[in-house]
Enzyme design. Structure first.
Site, PDB file in Angstrom:
ATOM      1  N   ASN A 182     -41.666 -24.440   9.036  1.00 22.08           N
ATOM      2  CA  ASN A 182     -40.968 -25.561   9.678  1.00 22.08           C
ATOM      3  C   ASN A 182     -41.976 -26.506  10.305  1.00 22.08           C
ATOM      4  OD1 ASN A 182     -41.433 -24.717  12.536  1.00 22.08           O
ATOM      5  ND2 ASN A 182     -40.272 -22.936  11.832  1.00 22.08           N
ATOM      6  N   PRO A 185     -36.634 -10.476  12.530  1.00 19.00           N
ATOM      7  CA  PRO A 185     -36.373  -9.904  13.859  1.00 19.00           C
ATOM      8  C   PRO A 185     -36.478 -10.987  14.926  1.00 19.00           C
ATOM      9  CG  PRO A 185     -38.568  -9.298  13.076  1.00 19.00           C
ATOM     10  CD  PRO A 185     -37.874  -9.984  11.930  1.00 19.00           C
TER      11      PRO A 185
HETATM   12  N1  CTP Z   1     -37.193 -16.638  18.803  1.00 19.15           N
HETATM   13  C1  CTP Z   1     -37.890 -15.492  18.529  1.00 19.15           C
HETATM   14  N2  CTP Z   1     -37.703 -14.847  17.333  1.00 19.15           N
HETATM   15  C2  CTP Z   1     -36.840 -15.332  16.426  1.00 19.15           C
HETATM   16  C3  CTP Z   1     -36.116 -16.517  16.692  1.00 19.15           C
HETATM   17  C4  CTP Z   1     -36.321 -17.152  17.896  1.00 19.15           C
HETATM   18  O1  CTP Z   1     -38.691 -15.047  19.371  1.00 19.15           O
HETATM   19  N3  CTP Z   1     -36.690 -14.685  15.287  1.00 19.15           N
HETATM   20  C5  CTP Z   1     -37.378 -17.279  20.119  1.00 19.15           C
HETATM   21  C6  CTP Z   1     -38.053 -18.630  20.080  1.00 19.15           C
HETATM   22  O2  CTP Z   1     -39.447 -18.499  20.233  1.00 19.15           O
HETATM   23  C7  CTP Z   1     -37.414 -19.331  21.270  1.00 19.15           C
HETATM   24  C8  CTP Z   1     -36.012 -18.739  21.309  1.00 19.15           C
HETATM   25  O3  CTP Z   1     -36.093 -17.495  20.632  1.00 19.15           O
HETATM   26  O4  CTP Z   1     -38.033 -18.978  22.479  1.00 19.15           O
HETATM   27  C9  CTP Z   1     -34.956 -19.596  20.697  1.00 19.15           C
HETATM   28  O5  CTP Z   1     -35.313 -20.008  19.426  1.00 19.15           O
HETATM   29  P1  CTP Z   1     -34.363 -20.935  18.558  1.00 19.15           P
HETATM   30  O6  CTP Z   1     -34.966 -21.102  17.211  1.00 19.15           O
HETATM   31  O7  CTP Z   1     -34.005 -22.162  19.341  1.00 19.15           O
HETATM   32  O8  CTP Z   1     -33.061 -20.079  18.526  1.00 19.15           O
HETATM   33  P2  CTP Z   1     -32.511 -19.063  17.506  1.00 19.15           P
HETATM   34  O9  CTP Z   1     -32.532 -17.715  18.143  1.00 19.15           O
HETATM   35  O10 CTP Z   1     -33.211 -19.152  16.197  1.00 19.15           O
HETATM   36  O11 CTP Z   1     -31.003 -19.522  17.407  1.00 19.15           O
HETATM   37  P3  CTP Z   1     -30.311 -20.679  16.497  1.00 19.15           P
HETATM   38  O12 CTP Z   1     -31.063 -20.739  15.208  1.00 19.15           O
HETATM   39  O13 CTP Z   1     -28.937 -20.201  16.362  1.00 19.15           O
HETATM   40  O14 CTP Z   1     -30.384 -21.949  17.297  1.00 19.15           O
END
Ligand code: CTP
Length: 404
Positions: free
Chosen positions: A213, A310
């Site tokens: 990304n 994860p």
């Molecule tokens: N994060 C993580 N591991 C993942 C996904 C997210 O540690 N597999 C952490 C990111 O570093 C951030 C937070 O979770 O601190 C939120 O990440 P975000 O991408 O905004 O959220 P998602 O959990 O992916 O939720 P969604 O895609 O539904 O917005």
């Protein structure tokens, strides 16, 4: 606001070939907002002229304690009283030895001795041949200078002017500026171990392709730098990004979410603050092809299956130390809309005390950002500012919250 705005630096030059870097250092300090008064020893003038340093600092260089132009004829008192810091760069082996003995037979050593110990810090940027640097006499002097309250900065490693290779080069001007900026920051997290994830992850499809990304890692690198400036030991787990490592930060490069998870969980064992800024890929290909996937001539693209990655933040936040509040976990939320509601929901879902919301498209790759800090008891917004400035505020907010 520039990082050294309002600071007055006495920049002392002693005899060493690294004097050529002092010109750039002087410029860089001024660019960061400092005013600079250069003081040179006689030996320094063998390597670079006062004319150069005067032109760059826009002030007459102080060269002698006998300069009668000072109305009170006490240049050493005047110079040392008005400084916010005295920085000796380069600091030669000889000058260190002289400081250790409290010598005061030239203007620079005299003003160092005359400085008010509790008000005017002394920072030394050593520069010498590698054998001189490891000599027991220099080791003793460094230890004594530290005991006497001076800050002895690191030396660089690499090719030396003498043709040898090793430790003892003066740090580069930008490194010295970064160290000086850090020096002035309040040590809110001294004794802490701050763990930061940053950047995107890369999930391989085959040996030449993958999904990733647009995260640049800038916010996470700024958080790591701010935590280091605040006196913490910092581990930065970075996905594939092209950013220089902040000074004093231990960086571990990873590619995939699985690697990021393994490294982060291991480093979290003795961390006290965890800030998850990484834009972790939510999914990875169920299988990574061992060879490049070729077009088969049918015109049909291959079908890829994905599995969920994860959740690193949630995993760490559920670990025993986080649950007993020994590890303070901070999440980031990159949203495209409805920031407050999404961030509040995400905070609860991830089980963290603090979640920082930002609008993904408005931050990815940018040097500035705007943040929304969501806690159980309320919301605080930080308006658009450079990422480093926001990172310092965030670190201060973390320090405040864990001290409550
Ligand atoms: N994060 C993580 N591991 C993942 C996904 C997210 O540690 N597999 C952490 C990111 O570093 C951030 C937070 O979770 O601190 C939120 O990440 P975000 O991408 O905004 O959220 P998602 O959990 O992916 O939720 P969604 O895609 O539904 O917005």
């Amino acid at each position: 606001m520039k990082d050294l705005a309002g600071k007055h630096i006495v920049l002392g030059l002693t005899g060493g070939i690294a004097c050529y870097k002092a010109a750039e250092l002087c410029r860089s300090l001024i660019k960061e907002g400092a005013t600079v008064q250069v003081v040179m020893t006689e030996a320094a003038q063998q390597f670079i002229t006062p004319v150069t340093m005067q032109a760059l600092s826009n002030r007459a260089v102080a060269l002698s304690q006998w300069d009668a132009r000072e109305t009170n004829n006490m240049a050493h008192i005047n110079l040392s009283r008005e400084a916010d810091a005295i920085v000796i760069a380069p600091c030669s082996a000889d000058f260190m030895a002289r400081l250790v003995h409290g010598r005061a037979d030239d203007l620079l050593s005299l003003l160092c001795l005359a400085r008010p110990l509790d008000k005017v810090p002394l920072l030394l940027a050593p520069a010498m041949n590698r054998e001189m640097w490891v000599h027991p006499a220099t080791r003793r002097n460094v230890a004594q200078l530290k005991a006497d309250g001076a800050t002895v900065l690191d030396v660089g490693t690499g090719d030396q002017a003498c043709g040898e290779t090793g430790d003892g080069r003066m740090l580069e001007p930008q490194e010295l500026v970064e160290d000086l900026v850090a020096f002035f920051q309040p040590k809110l997290l001294a004794g802490h171990h701050v763990l930061v994830t940053a950047g995107p992850t890369y999930e391989a499809i085959d040996p030449v392709r993958g999904i990733t990304n647009l995260s640049s890692g800038k916010m996470g690198f700024a958080v790591a730098r701010a935590a280091r400036e605040a006196g913490a030991r910092v581990t930065l787990v970075a996905g594939p990004v092209h950013l220089p490592t902040p000074r004093g930060v231990q960086r571990i490069d990873v590619k995939s979410a699985a690697e990021m998870l393994a490294v982060t969980v291991a480093a979290a064992v003795d961390a006290t603050v965890f800030v998850a800024t990484a834009a972790v890929a939510d999914w990875r290909p169920a299988q990574t092809a061992g060879q490049k996937i070729k077009k088969d001539g049918s015109g049909q693209p291959p079908t890829l299956e994905f599995v969920e990655n994860p959740d690193i933040l949630a995993t760490v936040a559920q670990s025993p130390c986080a649950r007993t509040a020994e590890l303070f976990c901070v999440g980031f939320a990159a949203e495209s809309e409805d920031l407050l509601a999404n961030a509040q929901a995400k905070r609860l879902r991830k089980g963290v005390p603090l979640l920082v919301g930002n609008i993904g498209p408005a931050t990815f790759g940018q040097d500035d950002n705007a943040l929304l800090l969501v806690r159980a008891d309320g919301v605080e917004s930080m308006s658009r500012a450079p990422k480093l400035e926001l990172a310092r505020k965030l670190i201060a907010a973390c320090a405040h919250q864990i001290s409550e």
